[in-house]
Each structure stands twice: as C-alpha cells, then as structure tokens.
Write an enzyme that holds these catalytic residues in place. Structure first.
Site, short mmCIF file in Angstrom:
data_model
loop_
_atom_site.label_atom_id
_atom_site.label_comp_id
_atom_site.label_asym_id
_atom_site.label_seq_id
_atom_site.Cartn_x
_atom_site.Cartn_y
_atom_site.Cartn_z
N THR A 125 0.83 -1.21 0.00
CA THR A 125 0.00 0.00 0.00
C THR A 125 0.86 1.26 0.00
O THR A 125 1.99 1.25 0.52
CB THR A 125 -0.90 -0.01 1.25
OG1 THR A 125 -1.44 1.30 1.46
CG2 THR A 125 -0.13 -0.37 2.52
N ASP A 126 0.30 2.33 -0.54
CA ASP A 126 1.02 3.62 -0.50
C ASP A 126 1.14 4.14 0.93
O ASP A 126 1.92 5.05 1.19
CB ASP A 126 0.32 4.67 -1.40
CG ASP A 126 -1.12 4.99 -0.99
OD1 ASP A 126 -1.64 4.35 -0.05
OD2 ASP A 126 -1.71 5.88 -1.62
N GLU A 127 0.37 3.54 1.86
CA GLU A 127 0.41 4.04 3.24
C GLU A 127 1.77 3.80 3.90
O GLU A 127 2.06 4.39 4.93
CB GLU A 127 -0.73 3.42 4.07
CG GLU A 127 -2.08 3.78 3.47
CD GLU A 127 -3.28 3.49 4.37
OE1 GLU A 127 -3.13 3.47 5.59
OE2 GLU A 127 -4.37 3.30 3.81
N TYR A 153 -1.42 -0.37 11.18
CA TYR A 153 -1.67 -1.05 9.89
C TYR A 153 -0.52 -0.79 8.91
O TYR A 153 0.08 -1.72 8.39
CB TYR A 153 -2.99 -0.56 9.27
CG TYR A 153 -3.11 -0.88 7.80
CD1 TYR A 153 -3.23 -2.19 7.34
CD2 TYR A 153 -3.08 0.15 6.83
CE1 TYR A 153 -3.30 -2.48 5.98
CE2 TYR A 153 -3.16 -0.14 5.47
CZ TYR A 153 -3.28 -1.45 5.06
OH TYR A 153 -3.35 -1.74 3.72
N LYS A 157 2.37 -3.35 7.27
CA LYS A 157 2.56 -3.54 5.81
C LYS A 157 4.00 -3.20 5.43
O LYS A 157 4.61 -3.86 4.60
CB LYS A 157 1.58 -2.66 5.02
CG LYS A 157 0.12 -3.04 5.15
CD LYS A 157 -0.22 -4.42 4.62
CE LYS A 157 -0.15 -4.52 3.10
NZ LYS A 157 -0.58 -5.87 2.63
P1 NAD Z 1 -10.02 -6.91 2.85
O1 NAD Z 1 -9.95 -6.63 4.32
O2 NAD Z 1 -11.27 -6.58 2.10
O3 NAD Z 1 -9.72 -8.46 2.60
C1 NAD Z 1 -8.71 -9.15 3.26
C2 NAD Z 1 -8.94 -10.65 3.04
O4 NAD Z 1 -7.86 -11.35 3.67
C3 NAD Z 1 -10.23 -11.17 3.67
O5 NAD Z 1 -10.88 -12.03 2.77
C4 NAD Z 1 -9.76 -11.94 4.89
O6 NAD Z 1 -10.60 -13.03 5.25
C5 NAD Z 1 -8.38 -12.42 4.42
N1 NAD Z 1 -7.48 -12.70 5.55
C6 NAD Z 1 -7.22 -11.90 6.61
N2 NAD Z 1 -6.34 -12.51 7.43
C7 NAD Z 1 -6.04 -13.70 6.87
C8 NAD Z 1 -5.19 -14.77 7.23
N3 NAD Z 1 -4.47 -14.74 8.37
N4 NAD Z 1 -5.09 -15.84 6.40
C9 NAD Z 1 -5.81 -15.87 5.25
N5 NAD Z 1 -6.65 -14.92 4.87
C10 NAD Z 1 -6.76 -13.83 5.67
O7 NAD Z 1 -8.77 -6.16 2.23
P2 NAD Z 1 -8.57 -5.46 0.80
O8 NAD Z 1 -9.04 -4.06 0.90
O9 NAD Z 1 -9.10 -6.34 -0.25
O10 NAD Z 1 -6.99 -5.42 0.71
C11 NAD Z 1 -6.26 -6.53 0.16
C12 NAD Z 1 -4.78 -6.20 0.18
O11 NAD Z 1 -4.53 -5.02 -0.55
C13 NAD Z 1 -4.22 -5.96 1.58
O12 NAD Z 1 -2.95 -6.54 1.66
C14 NAD Z 1 -4.13 -4.45 1.68
O13 NAD Z 1 -3.09 -4.06 2.55
C15 NAD Z 1 -3.83 -4.08 0.25
N6 NAD Z 1 -4.27 -2.75 -0.20
C16 NAD Z 1 -5.57 -2.35 -0.02
C17 NAD Z 1 -5.97 -1.11 -0.50
C18 NAD Z 1 -7.40 -0.65 -0.38
O14 NAD Z 1 -7.71 0.48 -0.75
N7 NAD Z 1 -8.33 -1.48 0.08
C19 NAD Z 1 -5.05 -0.27 -1.13
C20 NAD Z 1 -3.73 -0.71 -1.29
C21 NAD Z 1 -3.36 -1.95 -0.82
P1 TYD Z 2 -10.57 4.32 4.73
O1 TYD Z 2 -11.59 3.93 3.73
O2 TYD Z 2 -10.60 3.71 6.09
O3 TYD Z 2 -9.14 4.12 4.02
P2 TYD Z 2 -7.65 4.60 4.50
O4 TYD Z 2 -7.70 4.98 5.93
O5 TYD Z 2 -6.85 3.37 4.26
O6 TYD Z 2 -7.29 5.72 3.59
O7 TYD Z 2 -10.66 5.91 4.92
C1 TYD Z 2 -10.49 6.79 3.84
C2 TYD Z 2 -10.52 8.20 4.40
O8 TYD Z 2 -11.83 8.48 4.91
C3 TYD Z 2 -9.58 8.43 5.56
O9 TYD Z 2 -9.02 9.73 5.47
C4 TYD Z 2 -10.46 8.32 6.79
C5 TYD Z 2 -11.79 8.83 6.29
N1 TYD Z 2 -13.00 8.25 6.92
C6 TYD Z 2 -14.00 9.07 7.44
O10 TYD Z 2 -13.90 10.33 7.41
N2 TYD Z 2 -15.09 8.50 8.00
C7 TYD Z 2 -15.25 7.14 8.08
O11 TYD Z 2 -16.28 6.67 8.64
C8 TYD Z 2 -14.24 6.31 7.51
C9 TYD Z 2 -14.36 4.82 7.57
C10 TYD Z 2 -13.13 6.91 6.95
#
Ligand code: NAD
Ligand code: TYD
Length: 339
Positions: A125-127, A153, A157
């Site tokens: 992630t970019d985070e 978090y 990562k």
């Molecule tokens: P999500 O929380 O929707 O899904 C995570 C999945 O992983 C779930 O299905 C969960 O059951 C599974 N999981 C959790 N712990 C596990 C374990 N110990 N063993 C096996 N499975 C397990 O997450 P997401 O938003 O789909 O993100 C997926 C990946 O992408 C993550 O690694 C996250 O850091 C990365 N990512 C997410 C975003 C975003 O915007 N959502 C952006 C950049 C990177």
């Molecule tokens: P989120 O979807 O949790 O993603 P991330 O924290 O990984 O960027 O949140 C996106 C942005 O929205 C973040 O700046 C936090 C804000 N946010 C709210 O203002 N209210 C909410 O209820 C949630 C879940 C997030």
C-alpha cells in the site's frame, strides 16, 4: 500455470480472482482465505463451480497447512493479498495486524522458497510512505520515497515489505511488490469510507466524516489495480517495487458530498466526528515507473467508477446488508457510538 491468491474472499482479492479467471482462462486459480470478518464466501459464489478455481479456507499463518497446499498445488505464482486491512481497527488492536501482515507474509514466502515458485508478489500500500502535506501539491510518492509509517496497519505492511525485499536479497526469492493507493469498487467491505457512506446515506443515517474531511486520498477503481498486478507478475522486474495510482486525488468531504448528490440525499446527513488518531493528511502516487516499464495506465475515470460503484451497491443490497446486520453492528457502535 497455477496461481495462489491469498485473501481472495476480500475486496481486492476477489476482484483479482475474477480478473484472472477471465483474462487467463487456462490458469488454475487457488484462493487461500481464512474468512475473517472481512472475508465472504458469498462473494466468490459465481466462481465456486469453475473447474479452474479452488477455494481453501486456510490461515496464511498456519505453516503446516500452507506447506501442504503448496505440496498439492505446486504453484507457479503466489499473490499475497491476505491482510488485516483497516486502519481504525489497527488503532484499537495492533496485534493481529502484526500476526497476519508480517508473520503470515513470512510463512507464504517460506513456502514459496521451499517449493520454488517463479514469482512471489506482495500486495502492499502507499500508506507505507506515510503522508504528504496538504500545502505541497507538487509532492508525490515515488518508489524511492522513504518508508515513514503512521498507523499500526501501515507499519505492519511496511514490515512485510522490508521482509519481502530481504527474502529477495538473502535467498534470491523472485519477488515483486506493488504499492497501490485507495481502491474502490464492488465488494468493498462496508467499514471503509465509500461503502460506509453509501450504506448510511441509503438508510438516511448520519455520515461520519473524521476531522474536517480535508484529508486527501488518491482513488483507483479496483479493476485497474487488478490489471496492474497482472502486468507486474508477468512482466515486472524481479526485486522491484511498483507504485500504482490514478492521479485522482479527492478530499474525503468531496467524496461524501458526491455520494449524497448521486443518491439524492441531503448534505445535512454529514456529521463531523472526532478525528482518527495519527490521521494521514494526503496520499498521492507517482505512477511513472509502472507506466514507462509496463505500459499501465488507469482506465476508469473516477466520475464513471463512482457511478458504477454506487449502482453496484444498489443492485447488490443483500451482499452488504447481510454483512452490516451481524457482528458489524457491535463494531459500528464501538467505533462511532460516542464519537
Ligand atoms: P479486505 O480486508 O477486504 O480483505 C482481506 C482478506 O484477507 C479477507 O478475505 C480476509 O478473510 C483475508 N485474511 C485476513 N487474514 C487472513 C489470514 N491470516 N489468512 C488468510 N486470509 C486472511 O482487504 P482489501 O481491501 O481487499 O486489501 C487486500 C490487500 O490489498 C491488503 O494486503 C491491503 O493491505 C492491500 N491494499 C488495499 C488497498 C485498499 O484500498 N483497500 C489499497 C492498497 C493496498
Ligand atoms: P478508509 O476507507 O478507512 O481508508 P484509508 O484509511 O486506508 O485511507 O478511509 C479513507 C478516508 O476516509 C480516511 O481519510 C479516513 C476517512 N474516513 C471518514 O472520514 N469516516 C469514516 O467513517 C471512515 C471509515 C473513513
């Protein structure tokens, strides 16, 4: 080709499973997922009977089970999406983040070494770069930006990323890492900003915006992320990190206003609540490297992607209503009850 996809019952992982089955119909896709609160088997319903697909309910931290699976499947490629992914939950309870995101990654890489996979890809992630100031719109994250994390978090990562690069240097494991900005689209778990605001707005409930809502995120439609990973696992250079992002920066408050407008709901639902601890101000990706090396560009414009996403939530009410009617209610009360 056999590809192991961990976390494939979650948001991005499931979209990646769908993408891979469509883009590479001759590949075998093996999904490994523990089915935590964020994993949903119903999401994978449409592919469960596909002979090219296998689902395994397994924890990536379970070394024995993972080794057994690698022994059976002899995967060519591993793509590790499995993670605890919500910043707010990591602030409440960091431990499970360290367990899954760091130790789980090491288990997956050990198995990848042992069984000689051709590519281990870490979805990051970019985070991991921390945040950028709001008053410097000229600054972007590049692959050489220093790791500088803010939340448990993002720290977990980043820890995993460092371990992945160490496995490349120490053991020669053929790794790649992608660091993507915020995704949105179908199957996004309702605890995250966009689906939470859609669900609350549809129920005429308050829309809880943290702080002043001025924090900026760089939003990318999930399919574009999946396509980027597909390119990296096939054509990306081993040992390299690729930033993935859409040059689509939006303030949180503007997104919430847009959702109100699209759903015909009043902005009076917007409620400013106590800010997130350590809240990152701005994320913004410079995707030059993946564009120049692999020809990747985002295809979905935010204006279209957000409409498609809202339509998906309207058409798939059962999916998210089932989720928010259960244990999620306790989470919501705990996080937002007295905020
Ligand atoms: P999500 O929380 O929707 O899904 C995570 C999945 O992983 C779930 O299905 C969960 O059951 C599974 N999981 C959790 N712990 C596990 C374990 N110990 N063993 C096996 N499975 C397990 O997450 P997401 O938003 O789909 O993100 C997926 C990946 O992408 C993550 O690694 C996250 O850091 C990365 N990512 C997410 C975003 C975003 O915007 N959502 C952006 C950049 C990177
Ligand atoms: P989120 O979807 O949790 O993603 P991330 O924290 O990984 O960027 O949140 C996106 C942005 O929205 C973040 O700046 C936090 C804000 N946010 C709210 O203002 N209210 C909410 O209820 C949630 C879940 C997030």
């Amino acid at each position: 080709m056999t590809v192991i996809v961990t976390g494939g019952a979650g948001f991005i992982g499931s979209n990646f499973v769908f993408h891979m089955l469509k883009a590479h119909p001759d590949y075998r896709i093996v999904c490994v997922d523990k089915l935590t609160y964020a994993g949903n088997l119903s999401t994978l319903e449409s592919v469960m009977n596909n002979p090219k697909f296998r689902f395994c309910k397994t924890d990536i931290c379970d070394r024995e089970a993972i080794n057994k699976l690698f022994e059976e499947e002899k995967p060519d490629i591993v793509v590790n999406f499995a993670a605890e992914s919500h910043v707010d939950r990591s602030i409440e309870n960091p431990e499970i983040f360290l367990q899954t995101n760091i130790l789980g990654t090491s288990v997956m890489m050990d198995a990848s070494r042992k069984y000689g996979v051709k590519r281990y890809h870490q979805v990051s992630t970019d985070e991991v770069y921390g945040d950028l100031p709001l008053d410097r719109p000229d600054l972007f994250f590049t692959e050489s930006t220093h790791i500088h994390t803010s939340s448990p978090y993002s720290s977990s990562k980043a820890g995993a990323d460092l371990l992945v690069l160490a496995y490349y240097r120490t053991y020669g494991l053929p790794v790649t890492i992608s660091r993507c900005s915020n995704n949105y689209g179908p199957y996004h778990f309702p605890e995250k900003l966009i689906p939470l605001m859609i669900a609350n707005a549809l129920a005429d409930k308050p829309l809880p915006v943290y702080g002043k809502g001025e924090n900026v995120r760089d939003w990318l439609y999930v399919e574009d992320h999946c396509k980027a990973i597909d390119l990296i696992i096939h054509n990306g250079r081993v040992g390299e990190v690729y930033n993935v992002g859409g040059h689509n920066e939006m303030k949180n408050i503007d997104i919430v206003r847009l959702i109100c407008k699209e759903l015909g709901k009043p902005e009076s639902l917007i409620t400013y609540v106590t800010d997130r601890k350590g809240h990152d101000m701005r994320y913004a990706i410079d995707p030059t490297k993946i564009h120049n090396e692999l020809g990747w560009l985002p295809e979905t414009k935010f204006a279209d992607g957000i409409k498609k996403t809202i339509k998906w939530y309207l058409d798939n009410e059962k999916w998210w209503k089932d989720i928010i009617s259960g244990e999620y209610q306790n989470y919501y009360t705990k996080m937002y009850g007295n905020r």
